[in-house]
Design a protein around this motif. Structure first.
Motif, PDB file in Angstrom:
ATOM      1  N   THR A   1      -3.784   1.839  -2.937  1.00  0.00           N
ATOM      2  CA  THR A   1      -4.458   2.004  -2.589  1.00  0.00           C
ATOM      3  C   THR A   1      -5.963   1.720  -1.674  1.00  0.00           C
TER       4      THR A   1
ATOM      5  N   SER B   1       0.575  -0.956   0.469  1.00  0.00           N
ATOM      6  CA  SER B   1      -0.328   0.240  -0.088  1.00  0.00           C
ATOM      7  C   SER B   1       0.870   1.195   0.448  1.00  0.00           C
ATOM      8  N   ASP B   2       1.951   1.358  -0.724  1.00  0.00           N
ATOM      9  CA  ASP B   2       2.558   2.340  -0.722  1.00  0.00           C
ATOM     10  C   ASP B   2       2.559   3.197  -2.164  1.00  0.00           C
ATOM     11  N   PRO B   3       1.683   3.405  -2.843  1.00  0.00           N
ATOM     12  CA  PRO B   3       1.330   4.251  -3.963  1.00  0.00           C
ATOM     13  C   PRO B   3       2.538   5.399  -4.516  1.00  0.00           C
ATOM     14  N   GLN B   4       3.279   6.011  -3.477  1.00  0.00           N
ATOM     15  CA  GLN B   4       4.566   6.659  -4.649  1.00  0.00           C
ATOM     16  C   GLN B   4       5.149   5.624  -5.220  1.00  0.00           C
TER      17      GLN B   4
ATOM     18  N   LEU C   1      -2.278   2.517  -9.333  1.00  0.00           N
ATOM     19  CA  LEU C   1      -2.674   3.925  -8.106  1.00  0.00           C
ATOM     20  C   LEU C   1      -4.202   3.203  -7.247  1.00  0.00           C
ATOM     21  N   TYR C   2      -4.752   3.006  -8.193  1.00  0.00           N
ATOM     22  CA  TYR C   2      -6.053   2.556  -7.837  1.00  0.00           C
ATOM     23  C   TYR C   2      -5.693   1.282  -6.683  1.00  0.00           C
TER      24      TYR C   2
END
Length: 440
Positions: free
Chosen positions: A339, A266-269, A335-336
């Protein structure tokens, strides 16, 4: 189209004396099974091909793998290794007449005591009826069939044909195997005009295809470049985006592993960074989309059912828009999933169910839930006492759906995250209802 058969072509040069004007890939074609790179799991002493060669007898087989992994070379060398006559046809160019000719020649050879290996390239391109035509000749032993395909045999080939042939999977060539090919090329032609980083980039750009790699190397040799190229110079010279390597030379598999784990964590960056790294390096967008779809099912599942829909929508958007516009849809999907709430409950449940299915796969479902389209089936109890859930209170009968000789199992255990929290509540409610029904 008889001119397409290998037996009708001019004699091939002996292994020790390849034609000087032959393409580099042909001049470096392996001369023995030991020379085939990257497929040691098949050709090694403990591999299925190695064992068959040691026994001196081949069974029919389907060689399934990406382009440039050695399927054709392996087939030719198999015939040599066990002293069989080699005949080849291509499903792209050949028809029924060509196959009849091949089978007739194999019959004549068999009467003379000579066994025939029939190699069929792109075998998945034959239609179902043509594939059925192989069956009697394979069953009689007229030919030992070796088919090559880049498509999944489960979908591309008849079940009857698959039941008579062993499917052997050739791996895409890894960096080590591709580097060995370049070493052989340099031993024959001299050093490539590349620095170390550019050489690594050339290997990465081949995407596991040995033939493509050697063709690119031949282009570099033909150009007679004076000074070694760096990755940027290589990309400009070949007019092809090549992988961008930083000082640690992280490769294809390292980057996709990093992307997957960043999404799972869960690290979108970080996930977006690794996605951009791979896109910039020239990674195939559909490969990335396939991995995102996999992440949506493996690491998110029903914690957010929209994750899978988002990834499939991104694939559709990319195919509609193309590059570079469609790349934004891939980034959105990345990204979806990064997250989204995470759960591998569906992944674990399916693995557990598959394991149980392998152990108990012959058990019949209970008679009450079997379909009974005939009077005989009704007379022997099929469908008797079936409880139609829509007619039950709360739309739930609590009936038993497991085989009579099998204890009900629990495979799927949703987590307390995302939408699976609601699913857990439903399962608990149904479990209570079943318990109440047993008590009544």
């Amino acid at each position: 189209m008889a001119d397409l058969f290998a037996d009708d072509l001019p004699p091939a040069p002996t292994p020790g004396a390849p034609r000087e004007d032959a393409p580099l890939a042909d001049r470096l074609r392996p001369r023995t099974l030991h020379d085939v790179v990257g497929q040691e799991h098949l050709t090694g002493p403990e591999g299925p091909i190695g064992r068959m060669v040691a026994a001196g007898r081949l069974s029919s087989m389907i060689l399934w793998g990406p382009p440039g992994t050695g399927k054709t070379s392996t087939a030719r060398l198999l015939a040599d290794a066990v002293g069989m006559r080699f005949t080849a046809v291509s499903a792209v160019f050949s028809g029924v007449a060509d196959l009849k000719k091949a089978f007739a020649e194999a019959d004549l050879a068999a009467r003379a005591g000579q066994r025939t290996l029939l190699f069929v390239d792109e075998i998945h391109r034959f239609n179902r009826a043509q594939q059925d035509g192989f069956l009697p000749f394979v069953e009689r032993g007229t030919v030992t069939l070796v088919g090559a395909t880049t498509e999944n045999p489960s979908f591309a080939l008849n079940a009857a044909l698959l039941s008579r042939a062993q499917v052997l999977i050739l791996h895409r060539l890894g960096a080590e195997a591709l580097n060995r090919l370049l070493d052989k090329a340099e031993a024959l032609e001299g050093p490539l005009p590349l620095d170390a980083d550019a050489r690594a980039a050339l290997v990465a750009s081949a995407d596991g295809d040995g033939r493509f790699l050697l063709n690119q190397a031949e282009t570099l040799y033909a150009a007679q470049i004076a000074e070694p190229l760096d990755p940027a110079g290589l990309g400009q010279f070949l007019q092809r985006r090549v992988a961008v390597y930083d000082k640690d030379r992280e490769g294809h598999y390292n980057l996709i592993s990093a992307l997957h784990k960043a999404v799972r964590g869960s690290d979108p960056q970080a996930a977006l960074y690794y996605l951009a790294r791979m896109m910039t390096a020239g990674e195939e967008p559909l490969f990335l989309l396939r991995r995102l779809v996999r992440m949506a099912s493996e690491d998110i599942g029903l914690a957010d059912p929209q994750a899978l829909a988002q990834c499939l929508a991104a694939k559709q958007a990319y195919e509609f828009l193309g590059s570079p516009e469609g790349e934004l849809a891939i980034a959105q999907a990345c990204l979806y999933v990064a997250t989204a709430p995470k759960s591998n409950a569906a992944y674990k449940a399916y693995k557990a169910a598959a394991r149980s299915a392998r152990e108990t796969g012959s058990l019949m479902p209970p008679a009450n839930i079997l379909n009974a389209p005939t009077k005989l089936m009704k007379d022997i109890g099929y469908g008797k006492d079936y409880a139609y859930d829509h007619d039950a209170p709360d739309g739930f009968s609590g009936d038993n759906y497991w085989p009579d000789d099998m204890t009900p199992q629990t495979f799927y255990e949703p987590v307390e995250r995302g939408f699976e929290r609601e699913i857990r509540k439903r399962l608990e409610w149904w479990d209570r209802k079943r318990a109440e029904r047993r008590e009544d």
